[in-house]
Design a protein around this motif. Structure first.
Motif, PDB file in Angstrom:
ATOM      1  N   UNK A 164      15.583 -46.030 -22.823  1.00 18.40           N
ATOM      2  CA  UNK A 164      16.407 -45.184 -23.479  1.00 18.40           C
ATOM      3  C   UNK A 164      15.463 -45.311 -24.953  1.00 18.40           C
ATOM      4  N   UNK A 165      15.309 -44.014 -25.462  1.00 18.91           N
ATOM      5  CA  UNK A 165      14.694 -44.011 -26.855  1.00 18.91           C
ATOM      6  C   UNK A 165      15.703 -43.774 -27.728  1.00 18.91           C
ATOM      7  N   UNK A 166      15.528 -44.595 -28.680  1.00 18.02           N
ATOM      8  CA  UNK A 166      16.390 -44.705 -29.805  1.00 18.02           C
ATOM      9  C   UNK A 166      15.606 -44.415 -31.059  1.00 18.02           C
ATOM     10  N   UNK A 167      16.310 -43.800 -32.274  1.00 20.75           N
ATOM     11  CA  UNK A 167      15.739 -43.509 -33.289  1.00 20.75           C
ATOM     12  C   UNK A 167      16.529 -43.648 -34.310  1.00 20.75           C
ATOM     13  N   UNK A 168      16.039 -43.992 -35.719  1.00 21.67           N
ATOM     14  CA  UNK A 168      17.002 -43.980 -36.949  1.00 21.67           C
ATOM     15  C   UNK A 168      16.264 -43.278 -38.028  1.00 21.67           C
ATOM     16  N   UNK A 169      16.918 -42.359 -38.577  1.00 24.67           N
ATOM     17  CA  UNK A 169      16.446 -41.537 -39.742  1.00 24.67           C
ATOM     18  C   UNK A 169      16.412 -42.404 -40.860  1.00 24.67           C
ATOM     19  N   UNK A 170      15.172 -42.279 -41.532  1.00 24.03           N
ATOM     20  CA  UNK A 170      14.925 -43.320 -42.738  1.00 24.03           C
ATOM     21  C   UNK A 170      15.419 -42.452 -43.932  1.00 24.03           C
TER      22      UNK A 170
END
Length: 178
Positions: A164-170
Motif C-alpha cells: 500500500x502506498x500511503x502519503x501525507x500532505x505536508x
C-alpha cells in the motif's frame, strides 16, 4: 546532530559509519515482519544493497552508545519509481525506516519520521509518501494515525506481498508559520 535524552540523530556518513552495522539493524528490525511471512527487502538485504538504497538519499541514523539503533531514508522526487505516485515531482519518499526491536515503542521511530517530514517540508515538497505490506495492518494503523492516507497499491519484484502506498500532505508555508 540532534541529541535527545537517550539518542543522537544525525546523517549517515559513509566514511565514518558502518554500512554492515546499518544492514544488520535493518535485518533485525524487520525480522518480526519476516516471521509473519512478509518478505520485505530489508529482511534479507546485504550490505551492497543497503549501500545502493542509501546512495543519494538523505539517510539519518539514531545512535545510542555509538551503536546504530534506528534509521530512515528520504528520497527526493525522481529517485524512487515503480508506482505513479512516487514519480510525481512534488512527492518525496521514505524508505529503509527501522528501529531496533529493543528500542521500539519509545518514540524513536516517531522522532525519525518527524525529522524527515520537516526536511521534506523545508525542501518545498507537498507530499511525503511511503509504502508497507498490505497485510501489515499494525504498521498501516501507525502511519494513518500520523496523517498518512491510502493512495494506491503497488507490487514490487523483491517482495511477496502487495504494498500500500500511503502519503501525507505536508503543511503549506503559510500553515507552518501560524
Amino acid at each position: 546532530m540532534e541529541m535527545t535524552e537517550d539518542f543522537a540523530i544525525r546523517p549517515f556518513q559513509m566514511d565514518v559509519d558502518s554500512i554492515d552495522e546499518l544492514t544488520r539493524l535493518l535485518n533485525v528490525s524487520y525480522k518480526q515482519l519476516s516471521d509473519l511471512g512478509l518478505r520485505y527487502l530489508a529482511t534479507h538485504q546485504d550490505s551492497t544493497i543497503t549501500r545502493e538504497r542509501i546512495d543519494g538519499a538523505h539517510c539519518l541514523i539514531a545512535l545510542k552508545d555509538n551503536r546504530i539503533i534506528g534509521t530512515i531514508s528520504f528520497y527526493k522526487p525522481g529517485m524512487k519509481h515503480g508506482c505513479p505516485w512516487y514519480e510525481r515531482d512534488t512527492v518525496g519518499v521514505v524508505g529503509q525506516y527501522a528501529v531496533h526491536p529493543d528500542y521500539q515503542g519509545l518514540g524513536l521511530g516517531t522522532l525519525l519520521l518527524n525529522r524527515v517530514e520537516t526536511y521534506a517540508f523545508q525542501t518545498g515538497l507537498k507530499e511525503l509518501a511511503l509504502d508497507t505490506a498490505e497485510p501489515a495492518a499494525h504498521l498501516r494503523s501507525i502511519y494513518e494515525k500520523k496523517g498518512y492516507r491510502f493512495i494506491e497499491f503497488a507490487n514490487w519484484d523483491v517482495t511477496n506481498y502487495r504494498s500500500v502506498i500511503l502519503s501525507k500532505t505536508l503543511p503549506s508555508k503559510r500553515e507552518n508559520t501560524q
